[in-house]
Design a protein around this motif. Structure first.
Motif, PDB file in Angstrom:
ATOM      1  N   SER A  17     -15.971 -12.853  41.924  1.00 22.55           N
ATOM      2  CA  SER A  17     -14.501 -13.100  41.856  1.00 22.55           C
ATOM      3  C   SER A  17     -14.491 -14.865  41.584  1.00 22.55           C
ATOM      4  O   SER A  17     -15.315 -15.603  42.027  1.00 22.55           O
ATOM      5  CB  SER A  17     -14.045 -13.255  43.306  1.00 22.55           C
ATOM      6  OG  SER A  17     -12.874 -13.843  43.406  1.00 22.55           O
ATOM      7  N   THR A  19     -12.576 -16.759  42.268  1.00 21.52           N
ATOM      8  CA  THR A  19     -12.030 -17.691  43.504  1.00 21.52           C
ATOM      9  C   THR A  19     -12.964 -17.853  44.426  1.00 21.52           C
ATOM     10  O   THR A  19     -12.517 -18.089  45.720  1.00 21.52           O
ATOM     11  CB  THR A  19     -10.672 -16.903  44.277  1.00 21.52           C
ATOM     12  OG1 THR A  19     -10.952 -15.755  44.546  1.00 21.52           O
ATOM     13  CG2 THR A  19      -9.549 -16.937  43.236  1.00 21.52           C
ATOM     14  N   ASN A  50     -13.431 -11.860  37.630  1.00 24.77           N
ATOM     15  CA  ASN A  50     -12.406 -11.182  38.144  1.00 24.77           C
ATOM     16  C   ASN A  50     -11.366 -12.180  38.957  1.00 24.77           C
ATOM     17  O   ASN A  50     -11.654 -13.142  39.363  1.00 24.77           O
ATOM     18  CB  ASN A  50     -12.692  -9.895  39.289  1.00 24.77           C
ATOM     19  CG  ASN A  50     -11.440  -9.239  39.297  1.00 24.77           C
ATOM     20  OD1 ASN A  50     -10.581  -8.965  38.541  1.00 24.77           O
ATOM     21  ND2 ASN A  50     -11.413  -8.350  40.402  1.00 24.77           N
ATOM     22  N   LYS A  51     -10.013 -11.974  38.971  1.00 25.70           N
ATOM     23  CA  LYS A  51      -9.067 -12.572  39.527  1.00 25.70           C
ATOM     24  C   LYS A  51      -8.670 -13.695  38.846  1.00 25.70           C
ATOM     25  O   LYS A  51      -8.248 -14.818  39.161  1.00 25.70           O
ATOM     26  CB  LYS A  51      -9.434 -12.917  41.118  1.00 25.70           C
ATOM     27  CG  LYS A  51      -9.704 -11.871  42.017  1.00 25.70           C
ATOM     28  CD  LYS A  51      -9.973 -12.268  43.597  1.00 25.70           C
ATOM     29  CE  LYS A  51     -10.019 -11.060  44.319  1.00 25.70           C
ATOM     30  NZ  LYS A  51     -10.049 -11.223  45.680  1.00 25.70           N
ATOM     31  N   ALA A  52      -8.715 -13.696  37.549  1.00 25.50           N
ATOM     32  CA  ALA A  52      -8.457 -14.521  36.688  1.00 25.50           C
ATOM     33  C   ALA A  52      -6.925 -15.183  36.589  1.00 25.50           C
ATOM     34  O   ALA A  52      -6.727 -16.158  36.244  1.00 25.50           O
ATOM     35  CB  ALA A  52      -8.956 -14.358  35.101  1.00 25.50           C
ATOM     36  N   ASP A  53      -6.264 -14.342  37.270  1.00 23.37           N
ATOM     37  CA  ASP A  53      -4.654 -14.445  37.584  1.00 23.37           C
ATOM     38  C   ASP A  53      -4.498 -15.689  38.559  1.00 23.37           C
ATOM     39  O   ASP A  53      -3.679 -16.442  38.572  1.00 23.37           O
ATOM     40  CB  ASP A  53      -3.983 -13.260  37.928  1.00 23.37           C
ATOM     41  CG  ASP A  53      -4.692 -12.821  39.056  1.00 23.37           C
ATOM     42  OD1 ASP A  53      -5.702 -12.259  39.141  1.00 23.37           O
ATOM     43  OD2 ASP A  53      -3.644 -12.555  40.038  1.00 23.37           O
ATOM     44  N   ASP A  55      -5.380 -18.786  38.951  1.00 27.83           N
ATOM     45  CA  ASP A  55      -6.108 -20.016  38.472  1.00 27.83           C
ATOM     46  C   ASP A  55      -5.954 -21.076  39.660  1.00 27.83           C
ATOM     47  O   ASP A  55      -7.022 -21.818  39.699  1.00 27.83           O
ATOM     48  CB  ASP A  55      -5.333 -20.369  37.227  1.00 27.83           C
ATOM     49  CG  ASP A  55      -5.987 -21.028  36.294  1.00 27.83           C
ATOM     50  OD1 ASP A  55      -7.253 -20.859  36.147  1.00 27.83           O
ATOM     51  OD2 ASP A  55      -5.623 -22.162  35.473  1.00 27.83           O
ATOM     52  N   ARG A  58      -9.116 -20.951  41.897  1.00 20.73           N
ATOM     53  CA  ARG A  58     -10.272 -20.897  41.059  1.00 20.73           C
ATOM     54  C   ARG A  58     -11.246 -21.803  41.727  1.00 20.73           C
ATOM     55  O   ARG A  58     -11.136 -23.071  41.892  1.00 20.73           O
ATOM     56  CB  ARG A  58     -10.072 -21.231  39.657  1.00 20.73           C
ATOM     57  CG  ARG A  58     -11.353 -21.061  38.756  1.00 20.73           C
ATOM     58  CD  ARG A  58     -10.790 -21.232  37.274  1.00 20.73           C
ATOM     59  NE  ARG A  58     -10.322 -20.192  36.536  1.00 20.73           N
ATOM     60  CZ  ARG A  58     -10.905 -19.031  36.065  1.00 20.73           C
ATOM     61  NH1 ARG A  58     -12.107 -19.227  35.990  1.00 20.73           N
ATOM     62  NH2 ARG A  58     -10.177 -18.330  35.528  1.00 20.73           N
ATOM     63  N   GLU A  78     -13.147 -12.585  31.482  1.00 21.86           N
ATOM     64  CA  GLU A  78     -12.572 -12.765  32.542  1.00 21.86           C
ATOM     65  C   GLU A  78     -11.413 -11.543  32.656  1.00 21.86           C
ATOM     66  O   GLU A  78     -11.067 -11.274  31.725  1.00 21.86           O
ATOM     67  CB  GLU A  78     -11.803 -14.228  32.412  1.00 21.86           C
ATOM     68  CG  GLU A  78     -12.857 -15.148  32.707  1.00 21.86           C
ATOM     69  CD  GLU A  78     -12.432 -16.497  33.404  1.00 21.86           C
ATOM     70  OE1 GLU A  78     -11.322 -16.655  33.561  1.00 21.86           O
ATOM     71  OE2 GLU A  78     -13.332 -17.394  33.798  1.00 21.86           O
ATOM     72  N   SER A  80      -8.430  -9.582  35.433  1.00 22.19           N
ATOM     73  CA  SER A  80      -7.649  -9.589  36.786  1.00 22.19           C
ATOM     74  C   SER A  80      -7.142  -8.082  36.728  1.00 22.19           C
ATOM     75  O   SER A  80      -6.283  -7.436  36.180  1.00 22.19           O
ATOM     76  CB  SER A  80      -6.258 -10.365  36.574  1.00 22.19           C
ATOM     77  OG  SER A  80      -5.460  -9.923  37.586  1.00 22.19           O
ATOM     78  N   LYS A  82      -5.514  -6.971  39.440  1.00 26.73           N
ATOM     79  CA  LYS A  82      -3.914  -7.093  39.796  1.00 26.73           C
ATOM     80  C   LYS A  82      -3.066  -6.903  38.702  1.00 26.73           C
ATOM     81  O   LYS A  82      -2.015  -6.068  38.631  1.00 26.73           O
ATOM     82  CB  LYS A  82      -3.788  -8.272  40.569  1.00 26.73           C
ATOM     83  CG  LYS A  82      -2.513  -8.347  41.293  1.00 26.73           C
ATOM     84  CD  LYS A  82      -2.285  -9.863  42.003  1.00 26.73           C
ATOM     85  CE  LYS A  82      -0.703  -9.668  42.680  1.00 26.73           C
ATOM     86  NZ  LYS A  82      -0.800 -10.956  43.286  1.00 26.73           N
TER      87      LYS A  82
END
Length: 127
Positions: A17, A19, A50-53, A55, A58, A78, A80, A82
């Protein structure tokens, strides 16, 4: 149980992730474990941030992901889950990497001529 999956896998998505720095820092260990279980110096893998949405949350930059991918000698993407960004593309890329690896491991044999039959050969199936 994890090593059983590693033994039977044809290729792997190494997902962390963006994040969570801790998940990023675990990737190197997982990659080494896969190579140890497979008893190989290289094997088909792709590194996925993952979870590139997210930002604004991050903790791992895209440059850090790319740098680790270069170090591990794998492709970096990268994604996402979601918003379905690059999810299908990651799996398609993994299939390409697996096929390329298998072709290098066992290149197609030339067509047999006359009565010659090549009884050796590799058969690769991807499920």
């Amino acid at each position: 149980m994890r090593e059983q999956y590693m033994r039977t896998g044809e290729g792997f998505l190494l997902v962390f992730s963006v994040t969570d720095r801790g998940s990023f820092e675990e990737i190197y260990k997982f990659q080494r474990q896969i190579l140890r279980v497979k008893d190989r110096d290289e094997f088909p893998m792709i590194l996925i941030g993952n979870k590139a949405d997210l930002d604004h949350q991050r903790q791992v930059t895209q440059e850090e992901g790319q740098q680790l991918a270069r170090q591990l000698k794998v492709t970096y993407m990268e994604a996402s889950a979601k918003i379905r960004m690059n999810v299908d593309q990651a799996f398609h890329e993994l299939v390409r990497v697996i096929r390329k690896f298998q072709e290098q491991e066992c290149p197609p044999s030339p067509e047999p001529t006359g009565k010659e039959k090549d009884k050796k050969g590799c058969h690769c199936v991807i499920f």
